[in-house]
Design a protein around this motif. Sequence first.
Motif, short mmCIF file in Angstrom:
data_model
loop_
_atom_site.label_atom_id
_atom_site.label_comp_id
_atom_site.label_asym_id
_atom_site.label_seq_id
_atom_site.Cartn_x
_atom_site.Cartn_y
_atom_site.Cartn_z
N ALA A 58 0.84 -1.20 0.00
CA ALA A 58 0.00 0.00 0.00
C ALA A 58 0.87 1.24 0.00
N ASN A 63 2.57 2.76 -9.16
CA ASN A 63 1.93 2.09 -10.28
C ASN A 63 2.75 0.84 -10.58
N GLU A 64 2.16 -0.32 -10.39
CA GLU A 64 2.92 -1.56 -10.52
C GLU A 64 3.49 -1.75 -11.92
N SER A 195 -3.14 -10.26 -11.44
CA SER A 195 -2.12 -9.22 -11.59
C SER A 195 -0.77 -9.83 -11.94
N ASN A 215 -2.75 -3.07 -13.91
CA ASN A 215 -2.71 -2.11 -12.79
C ASN A 215 -4.00 -2.14 -11.99
N LYS A 216 -5.12 -2.30 -12.67
CA LYS A 216 -6.41 -2.37 -11.99
C LYS A 216 -6.45 -3.58 -11.06
N HIS A 218 -3.91 -5.15 -9.77
CA HIS A 218 -2.96 -4.97 -8.68
C HIS A 218 -3.53 -4.04 -7.60
N ARG A 219 -4.11 -2.94 -8.00
CA ARG A 219 -4.69 -2.02 -7.02
C ARG A 219 -5.81 -2.68 -6.23
N LYS A 220 -6.61 -3.48 -6.91
CA LYS A 220 -7.70 -4.18 -6.21
C LYS A 220 -7.14 -5.19 -5.21
N ALA A 223 -5.76 -3.25 -2.20
CA ALA A 223 -6.83 -2.70 -1.37
C ALA A 223 -7.49 -3.79 -0.52
#
Length: 465
Positions: A58, A63-64, A195, A215-216, A218-220, A223
Motif C-alpha cells: 500500500a 503504479n505496478e 495481476s 494495474n487495476k 494490482h490495485r484491487k 486494497a
Amino acid sequence: MADYLRGASPLSEEAISFSELPSDGEPDWLAELFPGLEPSVPLLDEREVSLAIVNPYAVPGTNEHPRIRSKVAPLVLPNDGAVNGLIKFRLRALDEQRDSERPQARLFLHRRKISDVSTDSNDTSESNPSRAHLSYAPPDFGKDLHLDQTDTKLWRFYIVAFCPGRTLLPETNCWLNSLPAVAQRSGCAKFALLSLAAGYVLDYAPSEKLRARANKHHRKAVALLSIELNKERNYDPGNEEGVLAALALLNQEDMINWETHLGYGSEPKWYLGLKAMKYLLDKSDPGYRYHKPINVQSSFMRYYMGNVQAQNDILCQCASPLDMTDEECPYPWLLEGGHHDNPSSPTIPIAAHAILTRLSTMTQWSNLSTTTPSLDVLLTIHSLDPETGKITTPTANVDFTALSYVLTAQIYLHCRLLRQSRHHPIVQRLLKDLIVCTKVIPLSGHMYTAQVNLVGPVISAFVAM
C-alpha cells in the motif's frame, strides 16, 4: 561420498500429519543433542495478535506497471515463439507472412509444455509421447471466478505457462494444486493471481489496454489485502490461506517488476511481504490447537508456503547484516555465534556427526526416483547430453538438484558447526561435487524450473571457496 536428500513428498491429502512420518523421523535425537531446538507447540496463553501490521504494497502513488517494458528493452523471441524458461509457452503468431521478422503475437497459447511439435488440438499424447505424462486442468476449472474473456486468458496463462515452471513434481506443485483453489474463494488472492499473470503477459504481448487491466487488478488486490490484514479471524489457525496466497503472489510479482522498487536504502516490498507472511504463519500456527508437536496437522499449502517464506528469508539473512536490536534471533541455529567461537563443548561435535549421518541416509518421497545413489552412481545411471553436458531426464534433474542441497548442508555444517577451514580436504571435496551437480543441471528448456534454485548452493560455495 554421502548419499543425497531427495525432494518433497507427493502428498495427495490436504492435511499433513507428522504422526504419519516413520519413527526414524521423530526428533528425539535432536532434542538430546540440541536442547531447546526440538520442535514444540506454541502456548495459547501467549498468543497475541496485533492488527497494526502494515500492508507492504500500500504505497501511495505507486503504479505496478508504470510503462510497457518491451518499449524500453524489447524482448528478443525465438522465431518459433517458444518461451521455455521459468515461464513455459509458445506464442501464436497473428501475422503468418514469411517476410515478417517479428510477427504480432496472441495473448495466450493452449500448451502446458513446449516441445518441437505444433499446438494443434489433435496433437495428443499418442502422437507426441513427450506430452503423455502431463496433467491437464478440468475444462471448467476456475468457472466460479466469474471472469470475462481477457481475465479468463490471464487465468489460463497462469495455469498453463506459469505453474509448469515452478517444479517438475506436479503432485507437489502448490502454485497449481492449491493457490487457484484458494483464489476461487478469496477475492484478494484472485486479483493478486490475475495481476501476476498480466505482468508476465505484458512482456510478451504488450498493449496499453492490458497494462491498464494489470494495474487495476494490482490495485484491487492491494486494497483487499489491507482489509484482510486487519481482520482478526484471518489470523486464526485454518483461516490464513487467503491472505497467505495473496502475499505469496504479490511477492512473486514484485520480485520481477523491478521498476516499482522503492530505491536504494529501502527494504523491497517483497521482503516486507516475507515478514508479513512470517507474522501470519506464526499467529495462525495450528500448533495452538495441540499439546504435542507430533499431533499437529497442517494444510499442504501452509506447509509449502511456510518453506517458501523460510527459504527466502534465510537466504536474505545470509546476505544482510545482523540486526542486533532484535530481542530474539529468528534463526539461531543459522545466525548465532561469532567468527571466533570454538566448538569446545563435546556436545557440538557429537551433534554435528549425528546430523552428517542423517544427511548421508536421507531419501526423498518423490514419484520420479526411488534410489539413493551417490554422485558417482548418479553420473553412471544418468546419461548426459554429449553436446551440452547436461542431464536429459526429469528424474536426473530431481536427483542432482536434491544432491546439491545435501552437499550444501554438509558444507555449511563442516564450516559452521565444526569450524573447519574452507581449505579442509573434506570441504573441498564436497565443493567439487557440488560444482559438478550445478554444471549438469540445465538452466533453460523444459526441465528448468524454479525447483532448481541454485542460490543456496551458490552461497554455500562462496563459504567454501
